[in-house]
Structures are given as structure tokens and as C-alpha cells.
Design an enzyme around this catalytic site. Structure first.
Site, PDB file in Angstrom:
ATOM      1  N   LYS A   1       4.124   4.334   5.975  1.00 53.39           N
ATOM      2  CA  LYS A   1       3.282   3.163   5.721  1.00 53.39           C
ATOM      3  C   LYS A   1       2.997   2.372   6.994  1.00 53.39           C
ATOM      4  CE  LYS A   1       5.109   2.620   1.053  1.00 53.39           C
ATOM      5  NZ  LYS A   1       5.662   1.672   0.075  1.00 53.39           N
TER       6      LYS A   1
ATOM      7  N   ASN B   1       5.244   1.200  -4.973  1.00 52.96           N
ATOM      8  CA  ASN B   1       5.641   0.892  -6.339  1.00 52.96           C
ATOM      9  C   ASN B   1       4.838   1.668  -7.387  1.00 52.96           C
ATOM     10  OD1 ASN B   1       7.640  -0.655  -7.650  1.00 52.96           O
ATOM     11  ND2 ASN B   1       6.068  -2.018  -8.485  1.00 52.96           N
TER      12      ASN B   1
ATOM     13  N   PRO C   1       0.819  -1.213   0.000  1.00 56.02           N
ATOM     14  CA  PRO C   1       0.000   0.000   0.000  1.00 56.02           C
ATOM     15  C   PRO C   1       0.853   1.263   0.000  1.00 56.02           C
ATOM     16  CG  PRO C   1      -0.821  -1.575   1.600  1.00 56.02           C
ATOM     17  CD  PRO C   1       0.494  -2.107   1.110  1.00 56.02           C
ATOM     18  N   GLU C   2       0.348   2.278  -0.680  1.00 57.16           N
ATOM     19  CA  GLU C   2       1.022   3.571  -0.702  1.00 57.16           C
ATOM     20  C   GLU C   2       0.614   4.372   0.536  1.00 57.16           C
ATOM     21  OE1 GLU C   2       2.808   4.222  -3.835  1.00 57.16           O
ATOM     22  OE2 GLU C   2       2.248   2.192  -4.388  1.00 57.16           O
TER      23      GLU C   2
END
Length: 283
Positions: free
Chosen positions: A51, A165, A2-3
Site C-alpha cells: 500500500k 478491510n 485503499p487496497e
């Protein structure tokens, strides 16, 4: 993985469901903390740090978790069926009279003293969505190792916290550089814009259910780049129909120039780029 914007929204949901309420159930299903019981303690707040998720509980305790690739926190009502996965994937249950928060497949789950939170998150760089955001520090961190590939530097949470990513791929495209370009080879102005654009994009998406990097925010890095657009890929307003420039678009035409997007592995994760719009080394 997750971003940072996803983790922020998760923290908000957990805070809304748990903060200010006394826990009526506490179940930590990891061997080290299996006997810990938070029942009877009030949850004070739940905050994101990059995060990472920090749920602070009465009595000076913090439940620290990280979602990594597959983890999730889901919120259920008192009589609602849990649908996040099989029971053996549950790592944590926190409940009050109105809500139950269930943590599935959490690779990191630890209970620590609130005063010791820095042991878990103190290594992180400036948080793109946090009160500690500092563009200058983030830029200096990124450029500390000029030979390091751009994609690696962006994903290193010690440089700046919150990029995953997806944003890595999109930022490399906006910088018109491949993920393998040594970050020190970026012009100084582009490197500075890269940092400000990262902040701009995460801020723009912090409240969106569908992430987009092609509309809303107006990154300046690619202004003046190839102006030809792929036929049929624009809406009537002239904006791309796609939500993302390159991520997940292997073999599909670049929204800027129409060249097929390519992908290759970088540090076990897929990296995406346009071979015309982005310059630099490739595998």
C-alpha cells in the site's frame, strides 16, 4: 484504507504523468521536508509496494508516500482546476510541463535515498501484486501465530502486503470463517487456498474501476457451500448482482443463503460476516 489494487492503479497514473519528465515544480508541504526542492530533476518511475508508493527521482532520491484512510494523489492538466480538497489539505505538488500531481491528506510523506527504501518498506510481507509475490512465504507468515484472529492476520502487512478491510471481509467469507476465528483453526488446505484466492482476487481487480469479488475470478474455497441463494439476488446468468459478498452489506441478505449480514468492530474497523455461512467466534 485503499487496497493494494487501488494503490497499484494510483502508481500507474502517477508513472504515466510524471515518469521520464523533468519536474518544473516541487512543493513538499510537511515540516521536515519543506525546504527540499526536486525541481530540475527527472522522475524515473513510480512503483507500488503493497500500500506504499515510491516515486524515484533523478539523483538517487525517492519520495515515499502512503494513502492510509483519506490520502489521494490526483493528476491535473496545466490549466485544470484542482478539486481534491481545500488548499490546507495539500501535502505535495509535483509538476512538469504537461501534468501536475497533487497529494491530498497524505499521512506519510518522506524523502529518502533510493538506496534506503528498505527502511520504509522492508518490513512488508510478499506483495500480492508485486514481482516478489511468494504464496509459500505468505502462508508461513500468516500461520506463524496460530492463535491470532484471521481478520487481524490478513490485515497485517508484515504477513502479506495489499489486503485492506474490504478484501479482509471478502476473504473471511470465502474461507467460511468469521474474522475472529484463530487462523490456526483453519484446515491446512483452506489456509493455502485463502492465500491463493487473495492473490487471485487482487489480480482480477487490478485493472477494474469497480472492484468485484463475486464475478470474474472463481475462488474455490466456498465451492459446495450453502447452495441456496437469496431470492431475487441473482442475475439471469446466475451470478450475484452485487459486487461484494459481505462488505458494506449489513442487514442485507447473504448472497449464498439469504441470512442477514452482520457487522461488528474489530480493531476499530467494521467487520462483516454471514452468521450461517461463516463459522467461528463472534463478539
Amino acid at each position: 484504507m485503499p487496497e493494494g489494487d487501488t494503490v497499484l492503479r494510483t502508481a500507474r497514473r502517477l508513472h504515466h504523468a510524471l515518469a521520464g519528465q523533468v519536474l518544473t515544480r516541487s512543493d513538499l508541504r510537511v515540516p521536515r521536508f519543506a525546504t527540499a526542492d526536486l525541481t530540475g530533476r527527472a522522475v524515473l518511475d513510480v512503483i507500488p509496494r503493497g500500500k506504499h508508493l515510491l516515486a524515484r527521482v533523478e539523483g538517487g532520491l525517492t519520495l515515499h508516500s502512503h494513502l492510509r484512510m483519506d490520502g489521494a494523489w490526483l493528476i491535473y492538466g496545466p490549466d485544470e482546476r484542482w478539486r481534491g480538497g481545500p488548499t490546507h489539505q495539500i501535502r505535495a505538488v509535483l509538476a512538469n510541463t504537461a501534468h501536475t500531481a497533487v497529494g491530498y491528506r497524505l499521512p506519510v510523506l518522506e524523502l529518502l535515498r533510493t538506496e534506503d527504501e528498505e527502511k520504509a518498506v522492508g518490513h512488508l510481507g510478499p506483495d500480492l501484486l508485486g514481482p516478489d509475490w511468494d504464496a509459500g512465504t505468505a502462508l508461513r507468515n500468516l500461520l506463524a501465530d496460530p492463535a491470532r484472529p484471521l481478520g487481524q492476520a490478513l490485515l497485517d502487512q508484515r504477513n502479506l502486503a495489499g489486503i485492506g478491510n474490504i478484501y479482509k471481509a471478502e476473504l473471511c467469507f470465502l474461507a467460511r470463517a468469521t474474522p475472529w476465528l484463530p487462523i490456526g483453526d483453519l484446515p491446512a488446505a483452506t489456509a493455502a487456498l485463502l492465500v491463493s484466492t487473495a492473490h487471485q482476487l487482487l489480480e482480477a481487480n487490478r485493472d477494474r474501476s469497480v472492484r468485484t469479488t463475486t464475478t470474474g475470478a472463481k475462488p474455490r474455497i466456498i465451492t459446495g457451500a450453502h447452495r441456496r441463494t437469496a431470492p431475487g439476488r441473482m442475475s439471469r446468468t446466475g451470478r450475484p448482482r452485487e459486487n461484494l459478498w459481505v462488505y458494506g452489506r449489513t442487514h442485507r441478505p447473504c448472497l449464498r443463503c439469504g441470512t442477514p449480514i452482520r457487522t461488528a468492530e474489530q480493531d476499530t474497523r467494521p467487520a462483516y460476516w454471514c452468521p450461517r455461512c461463516q463459522s467461528g467466534p463472534t463478539p
